[in-house]
Scaffold this motif. Structure first.
Motif, PDB file in Angstrom:
ATOM      1  N   VAL A  19       0.843  -1.204   0.000  1.00 15.44           N
ATOM      2  CA  VAL A  19       0.000   0.000   0.000  1.00 15.44           C
ATOM      3  C   VAL A  19       0.876   1.251   0.000  1.00 15.44           C
ATOM      4  CG1 VAL A  19      -1.627   1.342   1.393  1.00 15.44           C
ATOM      5  CG2 VAL A  19      -1.981  -1.108   1.073  1.00 15.44           C
ATOM      6  N   TYR A  20       1.943   1.209   0.773  1.00 17.85           N
ATOM      7  CA  TYR A  20       2.834   2.377   0.838  1.00 17.85           C
ATOM      8  C   TYR A  20       3.431   2.693  -0.526  1.00 17.85           C
ATOM      9  CZ  TYR A  20       7.085   5.030   1.723  1.00 17.85           C
ATOM     10  OH  TYR A  20       8.086   5.962   1.663  1.00 17.85           O
ATOM     11  N   LEU A  21       4.044   1.682  -1.164  1.00 15.51           N
ATOM     12  CA  LEU A  21       4.686   1.928  -2.462  1.00 15.51           C
ATOM     13  C   LEU A  21       3.651   2.319  -3.514  1.00 15.51           C
ATOM     14  CD1 LEU A  21       7.428  -0.872  -2.699  1.00 15.51           C
ATOM     15  CD2 LEU A  21       7.734   1.549  -2.171  1.00 15.51           C
ATOM     16  N   SER A  22       2.475   1.657  -3.506  1.00 16.87           N
ATOM     17  CA  SER A  22       1.452   1.979  -4.496  1.00 16.87           C
ATOM     18  C   SER A  22       0.970   3.414  -4.331  1.00 16.87           C
ATOM     19  CB  SER A  22       0.260   1.035  -4.372  1.00 16.87           C
ATOM     20  OG  SER A  22       0.669  -0.285  -4.495  1.00 16.87           O
ATOM     21  N   THR A  23       0.661   3.800  -3.090  1.00 18.99           N
ATOM     22  CA  THR A  23       0.141   5.147  -2.862  1.00 18.99           C
ATOM     23  C   THR A  23       1.142   6.199  -3.305  1.00 18.99           C
ATOM     24  OG1 THR A  23      -1.025   4.283  -0.939  1.00 18.99           O
ATOM     25  CG2 THR A  23      -0.890   6.673  -1.139  1.00 18.99           C
ATOM     26  N   GLU A  24       2.400   6.006  -2.888  1.00 19.99           N
ATOM     27  CA  GLU A  24       3.410   7.001  -3.257  1.00 19.99           C
ATOM     28  C   GLU A  24       3.554   7.066  -4.776  1.00 19.99           C
ATOM     29  OE1 GLU A  24       4.971   9.069  -1.034  1.00 19.99           O
ATOM     30  OE2 GLU A  24       3.511   8.169   0.325  1.00 19.99           O
ATOM     31  N   TYR A  25       3.431   5.901  -5.422  1.00 17.99           N
ATOM     32  CA  TYR A  25       3.597   5.894  -6.872  1.00 17.99           C
ATOM     33  C   TYR A  25       2.412   6.561  -7.566  1.00 17.99           C
ATOM     34  CZ  TYR A  25       5.019   4.405 -11.476  1.00 17.99           C
ATOM     35  OH  TYR A  25       5.431   4.410 -12.778  1.00 17.99           O
ATOM     36  N   ILE A  26       1.211   6.207  -7.135  1.00 19.90           N
ATOM     37  CA  ILE A  26       0.013   6.722  -7.821  1.00 19.90           C
ATOM     38  C   ILE A  26      -0.123   8.229  -7.613  1.00 19.90           C
ATOM     39  CG2 ILE A  26      -2.524   6.553  -7.903  1.00 19.90           C
ATOM     40  CD1 ILE A  26      -2.164   3.552  -7.298  1.00 19.90           C
ATOM     41  N   LYS A  27       0.414   8.737  -6.501  1.00 17.70           N
ATOM     42  CA  LYS A  27       0.411  10.190  -6.293  1.00 17.70           C
ATOM     43  C   LYS A  27       1.064  10.916  -7.468  1.00 17.70           C
ATOM     44  CE  LYS A  27       0.379  10.625  -1.261  1.00 17.70           C
ATOM     45  NZ  LYS A  27       1.267  10.711  -0.088  1.00 17.70           N
ATOM     46  N   SER A  28       2.021  10.231  -8.135  1.00 16.91           N
ATOM     47  CA  SER A  28       2.749  10.905  -9.214  1.00 16.91           C
ATOM     48  C   SER A  28       1.972  10.900 -10.534  1.00 16.91           C
ATOM     49  CB  SER A  28       4.119  10.234  -9.417  1.00 16.91           C
ATOM     50  OG  SER A  28       3.927   8.944  -9.946  1.00 16.91           O
ATOM     51  N   ILE A  29       0.858  10.179 -10.587  1.00 14.06           N
ATOM     52  CA  ILE A  29       0.013  10.250 -11.794  1.00 14.06           C
ATOM     53  C   ILE A  29      -0.693  11.604 -11.787  1.00 14.06           C
ATOM     54  CG2 ILE A  29      -2.005   9.275 -12.963  1.00 14.06           C
ATOM     55  CD1 ILE A  29      -1.237   6.567 -11.860  1.00 14.06           C
ATOM     56  N   PRO A  30      -0.635  12.366 -12.893  1.00 12.73           N
ATOM     57  CA  PRO A  30      -1.206  13.725 -12.890  1.00 12.73           C
ATOM     58  C   PRO A  30      -2.706  13.727 -12.574  1.00 12.73           C
ATOM     59  CG  PRO A  30       0.030  13.300 -14.913  1.00 12.73           C
ATOM     60  CD  PRO A  30       0.004  12.034 -14.156  1.00 12.73           C
ATOM     61  N   ASN A  31      -3.106  14.619 -11.685  1.00  9.88           N
ATOM     62  CA  ASN A  31      -4.520  14.747 -11.334  1.00  9.88           C
ATOM     63  C   ASN A  31      -5.368  15.064 -12.545  1.00  9.88           C
ATOM     64  OD1 ASN A  31      -4.333  14.187  -8.620  1.00  9.88           O
ATOM     65  ND2 ASN A  31      -3.858  16.316  -8.081  1.00  9.88           N
ATOM     66  N   ALA A  32      -4.795  15.866 -13.490  1.00  8.11           N
ATOM     67  CA  ALA A  32      -5.571  16.317 -14.645  1.00  8.11           C
ATOM     68  C   ALA A  32      -6.118  15.128 -15.435  1.00  8.11           C
ATOM     69  CB  ALA A  32      -4.685  17.183 -15.544  1.00  8.11           C
ATOM     70  N   LEU A  33      -5.329  14.082 -15.550  1.00  8.75           N
ATOM     71  CA  LEU A  33      -5.768  12.880 -16.262  1.00  8.75           C
ATOM     72  C   LEU A  33      -7.044  12.322 -15.659  1.00  8.75           C
ATOM     73  CD1 LEU A  33      -2.690  10.559 -16.976  1.00  8.75           C
ATOM     74  CD2 LEU A  33      -4.435  11.346 -18.573  1.00  8.75           C
ATOM     75  N   ILE A  34      -7.014  12.236 -14.327  1.00 11.51           N
ATOM     76  CA  ILE A  34      -8.152  11.635 -13.643  1.00 11.51           C
ATOM     77  C   ILE A  34      -9.354  12.566 -13.676  1.00 11.51           C
ATOM     78  CG2 ILE A  34      -8.954  10.898 -11.359  1.00 11.51           C
ATOM     79  CD1 ILE A  34      -5.858   9.968 -11.121  1.00 11.51           C
ATOM     80  N   GLU A  35      -9.093  13.858 -13.483  1.00 10.49           N
ATOM     81  CA  GLU A  35     -10.213  14.816 -13.495  1.00 10.49           C
ATOM     82  C   GLU A  35     -10.903  14.856 -14.852  1.00 10.49           C
ATOM     83  OE1 GLU A  35      -8.412  18.384 -12.049  1.00 10.49           O
ATOM     84  OE2 GLU A  35      -8.245  17.482 -10.046  1.00 10.49           O
ATOM     85  N   SER A  36     -10.110  14.839 -15.933  1.00 11.02           N
ATOM     86  CA  SER A  36     -10.747  14.914 -17.249  1.00 11.02           C
ATOM     87  C   SER A  36     -11.571  13.648 -17.515  1.00 11.02           C
ATOM     88  CB  SER A  36      -9.716  15.153 -18.351  1.00 11.02           C
ATOM     89  OG  SER A  36      -8.881  14.035 -18.470  1.00 11.02           O
ATOM     90  N   ALA A  37     -11.087  12.516 -17.027  1.00  8.54           N
ATOM     91  CA  ALA A  37     -11.869  11.294 -17.185  1.00  8.54           C
ATOM     92  C   ALA A  37     -13.155  11.377 -16.377  1.00  8.54           C
ATOM     93  CB  ALA A  37     -11.034  10.088 -16.740  1.00  8.54           C
ATOM     94  N   ARG A  38     -13.063  11.991 -15.199  1.00  8.78           N
ATOM     95  CA  ARG A  38     -14.262  12.171 -14.367  1.00  8.78           C
ATOM     96  C   ARG A  38     -15.281  13.044 -15.093  1.00  8.78           C
ATOM     97  NH1 ARG A  38     -16.401   9.438 -10.849  1.00  8.78           N
ATOM     98  NH2 ARG A  38     -17.172  11.150  -9.571  1.00  8.78           N
ATOM     99  N   ILE A  39     -14.781  14.134 -15.710  1.00  9.76           N
ATOM    100  CA  ILE A  39     -15.683  15.034 -16.401  1.00  9.76           C
ATOM    101  C   ILE A  39     -16.356  14.313 -17.564  1.00  9.76           C
ATOM    102  CG2 ILE A  39     -15.740  17.113 -17.879  1.00  9.76           C
ATOM    103  CD1 ILE A  39     -13.484  18.171 -15.910  1.00  9.76           C
ATOM    104  N   ASP A  40     -15.605  13.408 -18.198  1.00 13.83           N
ATOM    105  CA  ASP A  40     -16.198  12.610 -19.270  1.00 13.83           C
ATOM    106  C   ASP A  40     -17.165  11.554 -18.734  1.00 13.83           C
ATOM    107  OD1 ASP A  40     -14.743  14.057 -20.997  1.00 13.83           O
ATOM    108  OD2 ASP A  40     -13.164  12.558 -21.319  1.00 13.83           O
ATOM    109  N   GLY A  41     -17.335  11.519 -17.421  1.00 13.93           N
ATOM    110  CA  GLY A  41     -18.339  10.630 -16.839  1.00 13.93           C
ATOM    111  C   GLY A  41     -17.834   9.255 -16.456  1.00 13.93           C
ATOM    112  N   ALA A  42     -16.507   9.062 -16.440  1.00 12.11           N
ATOM    113  CA  ALA A  42     -15.988   7.739 -16.076  1.00 12.11           C
ATOM    114  C   ALA A  42     -16.148   7.495 -14.579  1.00 12.11           C
ATOM    115  CB  ALA A  42     -14.516   7.637 -16.458  1.00 12.11           C
ATOM    116  N   THR A  43     -16.466   6.256 -14.196  1.00  9.30           N
ATOM    117  CA  THR A  43     -16.533   5.941 -12.766  1.00  9.30           C
ATOM    118  C   THR A  43     -15.101   5.732 -12.255  1.00  9.30           C
ATOM    119  OG1 THR A  43     -16.592   3.578 -13.139  1.00  9.30           O
ATOM    120  CG2 THR A  43     -18.711   4.733 -13.105  1.00  9.30           C
TER     121      THR A  43
END
Lengths: 286, 374
Positions: free
Chosen positions: A164-188
């Protein structure tokens, strides 16, 4: 220019005495590392009688019979598949569950994150071996002593803090914009996890797998208290059988030890670079 | 507004369905056992059904009192301390030196040395333990090497004495020399050594010299039988040696990985400015590794808590329980002889407390040396 500097530096670092001393030390210690392993493999091809005559000579009449007999006596035909099931099952479990939780901790804000995440981080330094006895009692209490599910649960649980520690630290480095734009497109969140987070987290998934595969394959202390039926045992438990009454039957003992050693040696030869990287990343943690 | 609320709801559901699998397994495998060990360590539970069996209840801190007054506990703790000391003063410096040699390119083929020195880490601890148990055993290869060296030495001195002397015309003087060589233990074989040995040697007349030499060696060279693992005052040493053998490579990898993060240009610049190699090491490499060194020391302590399998395979904690570490001491109290579960749980909790102490140490080190390294 750069080349020139390097040669001057190298020239001064390595006086020939220092170099010879360095080589001497390296050769001595690699020899000390490899010789016992070589000695073990060599003697696994000797009959016990030949072993007693000389332990250091090459086998005069190499024999495979030790392997045949050790394989039978150790029930390795049963234990080998078990080890594979435990290793693959628990590793996949750790990676999947860790990435899921890591995504939630890293990208969905919640007041629960801080205490739970810290709980996992604290767990990194708690050695599961110290919980051997209460785990044994708990597994009995739940009625899952001598079951595969208990082994898998315990292995996944002990792998989770670092996972969990390594995954969390790693996923933090994925840009928020990627996830937000997918959210706006209605992705769960789950489809974002599947389509964005998992593909982008492959490096940390590989690190986690590499670290856990060798740990779980070689694990002894915990499975020793979780199962007693042969059909459920793993390879290290089977090898340990050769230490007691069978320990004077050197040929078979060595064959059993070699059988236990070879899969991980092959794994290491194939994945050496990733293993080395994973150890450096996984061992130095906060 | 309602739309936003719905979103929060979905977010919350997603969050919890992603966190709960990990969290519930973690509670089950790590947190609940800790709670269980707290409860049972102050109880009089002695096995059997936990619910619906014989009733059990609070029994105070008797188990802790017993642990702390048990010399075997202090012995186990001492062995844990030995392992930590061996790590800090053995594995760490050695690993550092290897990493330094490779990093500063004092040797070619960096990947080879690193790759080989890490091999013992990848092998099952059980295999390693049983392998070294055999190597250190009284009939193992160490004994064989030592005995064949002793025998070869004895034989060459014997040959020197018997040079040019046939077995028939051997004099009392020669026989005395042989007896001197064999030492006082040889005298036990004879009531009247000189004439008896002389007669024995003379009986070989006609036989090849080698046969006489062989038989004299068999008679006089005492077989040395090392008892590394069965003598209680030395039994920890082989274990510490094997731990050194196993884990030095891991520290090599840790140090090397962090050395490679140092900007090589800084070192080159320092060298051009006339800094000696020693100054580079002391003023550049060591300071930038201070965090790694502290982390490695913490790793050494947590490693000593998890050395169960190696010792279990090599000695099982014996002879007479002198090589027990905390985890083996706990295991033996729970499973050997008459189980004492409150006692075993108390030891379990003591080990958890040591781990928590390590966590505090890590946090302090992080503050002192700034940030994590990964």
């Amino acid at each position: 220019m750069g080349e020139e500097i390097r040669t001057t530096v190298a020239g001064r670092v390595g006086s020939s005495i220092a170099r010879s001393a360095a080589y001497g030390m390296m050769i001595l210690f690699t020899g000390m590392t490899l010789y016992p392993i070589f000695w073990l493999i060599m003697n696994s091809f000797k009959s016990t009688k030949e072993f007693q005559v000389s332990q250091l000579a090459f086998p005069a009449e190499p024999t495979m019979s030790n392997y045949v007999e050790a394989w039978k006596m150790g029930d390795f035909a049963l234990l080998f598949p078990n080890s594979i099931v435990y290793t693959v099952g628990a590793t996949l479990g750790i990676v999947f569950v860790s990435l899921l939780a890591g995504f939630a901790f890293a990208k969905i804000s919640s007041r629960a994150t801080k205490p739970i995440y810290n709980g996992f981080v604290i767990g990194i330094l708690i050695t599961a071996q110290s919980l051997m006895i209460p785990l044994f009692l708990e597994v009995n209490l739940l009625g899952i002593y001598n079951t595969r599910i208990a082994v898998l649960l315990v292995y996944i649980g002990t792998g989770l803090p670092l996972g969990v520690y390594l995954s969390t630290e790693y996923i933090k480095s994925i840009p928020n914009a990627l996830i937000e734009s997918a959210r706006i497109d209605g992705a769960t969140f789950f489809s974002i996890f599947r389509k964005i987070v998992v593909p982008m987290s492959l490096p940390v998934a590989v690190t986690l797998s590499i670290l856990n595969i060798s740990n779980i394959w070689n694990e002894f202390a915990l499975i020793n208290i979780l199962v007693s039926r042969t059909e459920l045992k793993s390879l290290p438990l089977g090898i340990f059988k050769f230490s007691g009454s069978l320990s004077t039957d050197y040929g078979k003992q060595f064959a059993a030890l070699t059988i236990g050693m070879v899969p991980m040696l092959l794994f290491y030869i194939v994945f050496r670079k990733q293993i080395t990287k994973g150890v450096a990343a996984g061992a130095v943690k906060g | 507004m309602p739309n936003r609320l719905r979103l929060r709801g979905e977010e919350g559901r997603a969050y919890w369905s992603m966190v709960l699998p990990a969290f519930s397994i973690y509670l089950l495998v790590m947190a609940f056992p800790i709670v269980l060990s707290i409860v049972l360590s102050v109880s009089n539970y002695d096995g059997g059904k936990m619910f619906g069996g014989d009733p059990w209840g609070f029994a105070g801190f008797k188990a802790y009192a017993r642990v702390f007054s048990d010399p075997l506990f202090w012995n186990a703790l001492k062995n844990n301390a030995y392992i930590v000391l061996m790590s800090v003063f053995g594995q760490l410096p050695l690993g550092f030196i290897f990493a330094y040699i490779i990093y500063r390119k004092l040797v070619k083929w960096p990947g080879f040395w690193q790759g080989v020195l890490y091999v013992p880490n990848i092998i099952s601890v059980i295999v390693v333990g049983l392998l070294w148990q055999t190597i250190f055993s009284p009939n193992g290869p160490i004994a064989e090497v030592m005995n064949s060296i002793a025998r070869a030495g004895f034989q060459s001195r014997l040959e020197a004495i018997l040079a040019g002397v046939g077995s028939l015309d051997i004099s009392d003087d020669h026989v005395r020399k042989i007896l001197d060589l064999a030492g006082p233990a040889a005298l036990e074989w004879f009531t009247d050594p000189v004439p008896e040995l002389k007669e024995l040697i003379q009986s070989y007349s006609g036989a090849p010299m080698q046969e006489l030499l062989n038989d004299l060696c068999n008679l006089f060279v005492q077989r040395w039988s090392p008892e590394f693992l069965s003598k209680s005052n030395v039994a920890m040493l082989p274990i510490l040696f094997v731990l050194l053998w196993m884990y030095t490579g891991m520290y090599l990898i840790l140090f090397l990985a962090n050395m490679q993060k140092i900007d090589a240009q800084i070192i080159e610049a320092a060298r051009i400015d006339g800094a000696s190699e020693w100054q580079v090491m002391r003023c550049i490499i060591l300071p930038s590794l201070s965090g790694t060194i502290v982390n490695s020391a913490i790793l050494a302590i947590s490693g000593s808590l998890s050395s169960f399998s190696l010792i279990f395979a090599m000695t099982g904690g014996g002879p007479s329980r002198v090589t027990e570490i905390l985890s083996i001491y706990m295991y033996n109290n729970a499973f050997l002889g008459r189980p004492n579960l409150p006692l075993a749980n108390a030891i379990s909790l003591i080990m958890v407390v040591i781990s928590f102490f390590l966590i505090v140490l890590t946090k302090l080190a992080e503050k002192r040396y700034g940030g994590k390294e990964d």
